[in-house]
Scaffold this motif. Structure first.
Motif, PDB file in Angstrom:
ATOM      1  N   ASN A  89       0.824  -1.204   0.000  1.00  0.00           N
ATOM      2  CA  ASN A  89       0.000   0.000   0.000  1.00  0.00           C
ATOM      3  C   ASN A  89       0.863   1.262   0.000  1.00  0.00           C
ATOM      4  OD1 ASN A  89      -2.564  -1.112  -0.106  1.00  0.00           O
ATOM      5  ND2 ASN A  89      -2.761  -1.269   2.100  1.00  0.00           N
ATOM      6  N   MET A  90       1.889   1.284   0.826  1.00  0.00           N
ATOM      7  CA  MET A  90       2.741   2.472   0.908  1.00  0.00           C
ATOM      8  C   MET A  90       3.619   2.623  -0.334  1.00  0.00           C
ATOM      9  SD  MET A  90       1.720   3.968   3.598  1.00  0.00           S
ATOM     10  CE  MET A  90       0.106   3.305   3.108  1.00  0.00           C
ATOM     11  N   LEU A  91       4.016   1.513  -0.947  1.00  0.00           N
ATOM     12  CA  LEU A  91       4.766   1.608  -2.201  1.00  0.00           C
ATOM     13  C   LEU A  91       3.908   2.224  -3.302  1.00  0.00           C
ATOM     14  CD1 LEU A  91       6.705  -1.792  -2.180  1.00  0.00           C
ATOM     15  CD2 LEU A  91       7.704   0.501  -2.090  1.00  0.00           C
ATOM     16  N   PHE A  92       2.653   1.797  -3.387  1.00  0.00           N
ATOM     17  CA  PHE A  92       1.747   2.387  -4.375  1.00  0.00           C
ATOM     18  C   PHE A  92       1.526   3.870  -4.089  1.00  0.00           C
ATOM     19  CE2 PHE A  92       0.600  -1.805  -5.913  1.00  0.00           C
ATOM     20  CZ  PHE A  92       0.180  -1.549  -7.223  1.00  0.00           C
ATOM     21  N   LEU A  93       1.355   4.205  -2.815  1.00  0.00           N
ATOM     22  CA  LEU A  93       1.162   5.610  -2.463  1.00  0.00           C
ATOM     23  C   LEU A  93       2.385   6.435  -2.819  1.00  0.00           C
ATOM     24  CD1 LEU A  93      -0.657   7.728  -1.148  1.00  0.00           C
ATOM     25  CD2 LEU A  93       0.338   7.114   1.058  1.00  0.00           C
ATOM     26  N   GLY A  94       3.575   5.870  -2.582  1.00  0.00           N
ATOM     27  CA  GLY A  94       4.796   6.572  -2.935  1.00  0.00           C
ATOM     28  C   GLY A  94       4.986   6.706  -4.437  1.00  0.00           C
ATOM     29  N   MET A  95       4.412   5.781  -5.219  1.00  0.00           N
ATOM     30  CA  MET A  95       4.540   5.839  -6.666  1.00  0.00           C
ATOM     31  C   MET A  95       3.574   6.856  -7.286  1.00  0.00           C
ATOM     32  SD  MET A  95       3.933   2.822  -9.524  1.00  0.00           S
ATOM     33  CE  MET A  95       5.142   1.727  -8.783  1.00  0.00           C
ATOM     34  N   PHE A  96       2.326   6.863  -6.840  1.00  0.00           N
ATOM     35  CA  PHE A  96       1.303   7.692  -7.471  1.00  0.00           C
ATOM     36  C   PHE A  96       0.986   8.973  -6.693  1.00  0.00           C
ATOM     37  CE2 PHE A  96       0.526   3.399  -9.039  1.00  0.00           C
ATOM     38  CZ  PHE A  96       0.278   3.611 -10.382  1.00  0.00           C
ATOM     39  N   PHE A 162       4.379  -1.305 -13.648  1.00  0.00           N
ATOM     40  CA  PHE A 162       3.296  -2.226 -13.295  1.00  0.00           C
ATOM     41  C   PHE A 162       3.855  -3.342 -12.435  1.00  0.00           C
ATOM     42  CE2 PHE A 162       0.787  -6.065 -14.430  1.00  0.00           C
ATOM     43  CZ  PHE A 162      -0.430  -5.663 -13.882  1.00  0.00           C
ATOM     44  N   MET A 163       3.233  -3.558 -11.278  1.00  0.00           N
ATOM     45  CA  MET A 163       3.714  -4.543 -10.302  1.00  0.00           C
ATOM     46  C   MET A 163       5.141  -4.230  -9.867  1.00  0.00           C
ATOM     47  SD  MET A 163       1.095  -6.447  -9.903  1.00  0.00           S
ATOM     48  CE  MET A 163       1.754  -7.810  -8.957  1.00  0.00           C
ATOM     49  N   PHE A 164       5.528  -2.936  -9.979  1.00  0.00           N
ATOM     50  CA  PHE A 164       6.841  -2.440  -9.585  1.00  0.00           C
ATOM     51  C   PHE A 164       7.970  -3.019 -10.440  1.00  0.00           C
ATOM     52  CE2 PHE A 164       4.230  -2.911  -5.678  1.00  0.00           C
ATOM     53  CZ  PHE A 164       3.963  -1.562  -5.467  1.00  0.00           C
ATOM     54  N   ILE A 165       7.622  -3.622 -11.576  1.00  0.00           N
ATOM     55  CA  ILE A 165       8.642  -4.266 -12.408  1.00  0.00           C
ATOM     56  C   ILE A 165       8.532  -3.847 -13.867  1.00  0.00           C
ATOM     57  CG2 ILE A 165       9.558  -6.471 -13.249  1.00  0.00           C
ATOM     58  CD1 ILE A 165       8.548  -7.772 -10.685  1.00  0.00           C
ATOM     59  N   PHE A 166       7.330  -3.936 -14.470  1.00  0.00           N
ATOM     60  CA  PHE A 166       7.165  -3.796 -15.907  1.00  0.00           C
ATOM     61  C   PHE A 166       6.742  -2.369 -16.275  1.00  0.00           C
ATOM     62  CE2 PHE A 166       5.859  -8.093 -14.593  1.00  0.00           C
ATOM     63  CZ  PHE A 166       6.861  -8.830 -15.197  1.00  0.00           C
ATOM     64  N   PRO A 167       7.518  -1.680 -17.123  1.00  0.00           N
ATOM     65  CA  PRO A 167       7.115  -0.338 -17.566  1.00  0.00           C
ATOM     66  C   PRO A 167       5.826  -0.415 -18.389  1.00  0.00           C
ATOM     67  CG  PRO A 167       9.435  -0.758 -18.046  1.00  0.00           C
ATOM     68  CD  PRO A 167       8.839  -2.073 -17.654  1.00  0.00           C
ATOM     69  N   MET A 168       4.885   0.435 -18.084  1.00  0.00           N
ATOM     70  CA  MET A 168       3.582   0.401 -18.761  1.00  0.00           C
ATOM     71  C   MET A 168       2.906   1.763 -18.605  1.00  0.00           C
ATOM     72  SD  MET A 168       0.384  -2.223 -18.040  1.00  0.00           S
ATOM     73  CE  MET A 168       1.426  -3.659 -18.350  1.00  0.00           C
ATOM     74  N   LYS A 169       2.134   2.139 -19.609  1.00  0.00           N
ATOM     75  CA  LYS A 169       1.363   3.378 -19.495  1.00  0.00           C
ATOM     76  C   LYS A 169       0.375   3.263 -18.336  1.00  0.00           C
ATOM     77  CE  LYS A 169       1.642   5.081 -24.250  1.00  0.00           C
ATOM     78  NZ  LYS A 169       2.668   4.144 -24.717  1.00  0.00           N
TER      79      LYS A 169
END
Length: 282
Positions: A89-96, A162-169
């Motif tokens: 959850n915190m990784l997603f929050l830090g990303m977006f 995406f999933m912290f691994i794959f670059p994706m729009k």
């Protein structure tokens, strides 16, 4: 491409409402991690579980006993046996989160995050009324999903991991996230799977509605404040121009007729004008 080369970083205004150098995103992450550590301490050392003692989100508690605080407290509780729950959850929050905060400011982001969490909780309670109203839910996933969806509508072409691994729009990655939640919810709307997909959907819906309506309202409010400030500034400028005009007329009288020609009210006026203009007139 560095962070400051991103379109959303270059185009967005600096966030307001910072406390020192701590942004709202960082503050939420710190608060959530600290809450998790306190939760672990309470469970393993004090033998007191916040989830079982009225802080988790249980539809029956909210709807029957009006324990509305659970809509907020549950955001800062996570599974004590699965640390990935809070970590992801915190990784997603830090990303977006940072891009969203730069868009609406620190105080605006904090309010958005809490409201997204409340919306997610309401969605969970609404579904729980007809399924398992006594099963509690915890976690920031619903609020984070609101941030993810709002970010995606703002910057659909931004490349994320995406999933912290794959670059994706962003729009494709978020479509997968939301699509999976929707599919899982339709298959199993209850919490038997251990995931509150209804809460995720509630947060996602809030993110879209805020983009559709709230963001426009926020822009109109900011523009209104700017126009009001501009109007106030223009009014002050006109008052200073008028004051200077009156001062010039009296100083001209002094030059042509002498200081003794001024009446007592005119002397008082020039004294007051000296203070307003910040210079000695007589």
């Amino acid at each position: 491409m560095g962070l400051k080369d991103r379109d959303w970083y270059k185009d967005a205004p600096p966030p307001d409402g910072r406390v020192g150098s701590l942004t709202a995103v960082a503050g939420i992450i710190v608060a959530t991690v600290l809450a998790y550590l306190v939760q672990l301490f309470a469970v393993h050392w004090l033998r007191w579980d916040p989830i079982k003692n009225g802080l988790a989100l249980a539809p029956s508690d909210v709807l029957d006993r009006f324990r509305l605080w659970q809509l907020v407290t549950s955001l800062f509780l996570h599974s004590t046996w699965d640390p990935w729950h809070v970590a992801v959850n915190m990784l997603f929050l830090g990303m977006f989160g940072p891009a969203t905060e730069r868009r609406i400011g620190a105080s605006g982001f904090l309010l958005f995050y809490l409201l997204a969490g409340v919306a997610a909780g309401i969605a969970y309670c609404a579904v729980g009324m007809f399924t398992n109203p006594s099963i509690p839910a915890v976690g920031a996933s619903g609020a984070v999903m609101g941030v993810v969806v709002y970010f995606t509508f703002l910057y659909p072409w931004e490349i994320i991991l995406f999933m912290f691994i794959f670059p994706m729009k962003a729009m494709y990655a978020t479509a997968i996230y939301v699509g999976y939640d929707l599919y899982s919810f339709v298959r199993q709307p209850t919490m038997d799977s251990g995931v509150a997909h209804s809460a995720h959907m509630g947060g996602a819906l809030f993110g879209y509605l805020y983009y559709r309506f709230g963001d426009r309202w926020a822009r109109m409010t900011r523009q209104g404040r700017q126009r009001q400030a501009t109007g106030a500034s223009a009014k002050v400028d006109m008052e200073l121009v008028e004051l200077q005009f009156q001062v010039d007329a009296l100083l001209q009288k002094v030059r042509t007729q002498g200081l003794t020609a001024l009446t007592e009210p005119e002397r008082t006026f020039l004294k007051d004008a000296s203070e307003k203009l910040g210079r000695t007139l007589l």
